[in-house]
Write a protein that holds these residues in place. Structure first.
Motif, PDB file in Angstrom:
ATOM      1  N   TYR A   1       0.832  -1.202   0.000  1.00 20.17           N
ATOM      2  CA  TYR A   1       0.000   0.000   0.000  1.00 20.17           C
ATOM      3  C   TYR A   1       0.865   1.250   0.000  1.00 20.17           C
TER       4      TYR A   1
ATOM      5  N   THR B   1       0.724   5.709   0.505  1.00 21.76           N
ATOM      6  CA  THR B   1      -0.001   6.889   0.979  1.00 21.76           C
ATOM      7  C   THR B   1       0.753   8.124   0.511  1.00 21.76           C
TER       8      THR B   1
ATOM      9  N   TRP C   1       1.878   4.927  11.102  1.00 25.99           N
ATOM     10  CA  TRP C   1       1.346   3.607  10.787  1.00 25.99           C
ATOM     11  C   TRP C   1       2.084   2.559  11.620  1.00 25.99           C
TER      12      TRP C   1
ATOM     13  N   THR D   1       5.304   3.833   1.726  1.00 25.57           N
ATOM     14  CA  THR D   1       4.834   2.536   1.256  1.00 25.57           C
ATOM     15  C   THR D   1       5.028   1.523   2.376  1.00 25.57           C
TER      16      THR D   1
ATOM     17  N   THR E   1      -3.349   3.045  11.476  1.00 24.21           N
ATOM     18  CA  THR E   1      -2.879   4.260  10.830  1.00 24.21           C
ATOM     19  C   THR E   1      -3.664   5.458  11.346  1.00 24.21           C
TER      20      THR E   1
ATOM     21  N   CYS F   1      -2.731  10.113   8.275  1.00 24.71           N
ATOM     22  CA  CYS F   1      -2.234   9.886   6.907  1.00 24.71           C
ATOM     23  C   CYS F   1      -3.345  10.095   5.894  1.00 24.71           C
TER      24      CYS F   1
ATOM     25  N   TRP G   1      -4.681   5.141   2.333  1.00 21.41           N
ATOM     26  CA  TRP G   1      -3.769   4.123   1.843  1.00 21.41           C
ATOM     27  C   TRP G   1      -4.436   3.443   0.661  1.00 21.41           C
TER      28      TRP G   1
END
Length: 147
Positions: free
Chosen positions: A89, A91, A102, A126, A137, A140, A143
């Motif tokens: 994933y 962000t 995270w 990532t 998380t 942020c 994701w």
């Protein structure tokens, strides 16, 4: 015959002739002999009916199954393989003025030993998450699963 007897025989004779009296035997020597009675022709009637039927049918449908694990998600604690799909994933980093944090977790006990890995991002980041882990998380941007 006297008048009274003649008056009574008239209607009986009419009934016998019309076939309205049945099951009566005539006495020998009576004015109505066997075979002298004729039956009236029978009448046949045909009835046609139209029937309109209304049928009400109840159909029960099941709701669609819940969507599968997400491939895009925001803040929270997610169970990988149940809430979100496992995989890589990305962000865009912090969402506003908050720091982007995270963590990959074994459980939600809050113990330091439950943290597999974690980070605070100042820019894009990532992470690869695996089935059976928890992913936490906050602060942020969303994701999104990387292709």
């Amino acid at each position: 015959m006297n008048r009274k007897a003649t008056a009574m025989l008239g209607p009986l004779t009419t009934l016998l002739a019309a076939g309205m009296l049945t099951g009566c035997a005539s006495a020998p020597g009576s004015p109505v002999a066997a075979g002298a009675v004729s039956t009236a022709p029978t009448e046949t009637t045909t009835v046609t009916a139209t029937v309109t039927e209304t049928v009400t049918e109840t159909v029960t449908t099941e709701p669609p199954p819940p969507p599968g694990p997400k491939v895009e998600f925001g803040p929270g604690t997610w169970e990988v393989g149940v809430d979100v799909q496992p995989g890589k994933y990305k962000t865009g980093g912090p969402d506003g003025g908050l720091p982007c944090y995270w963590a990959r977790l074994n459980d939600t006990s809050g113990d330091l030993g439950s943290i597999i890995n974690n980070s605070i991002l100042e820019g894009p980041g990532t992470v690869t998450i695996n089935k059976g882990e928890l992913f936490e998380t906050s602060g942020c941007q969303d994701w999104i699963q990387a292709s």
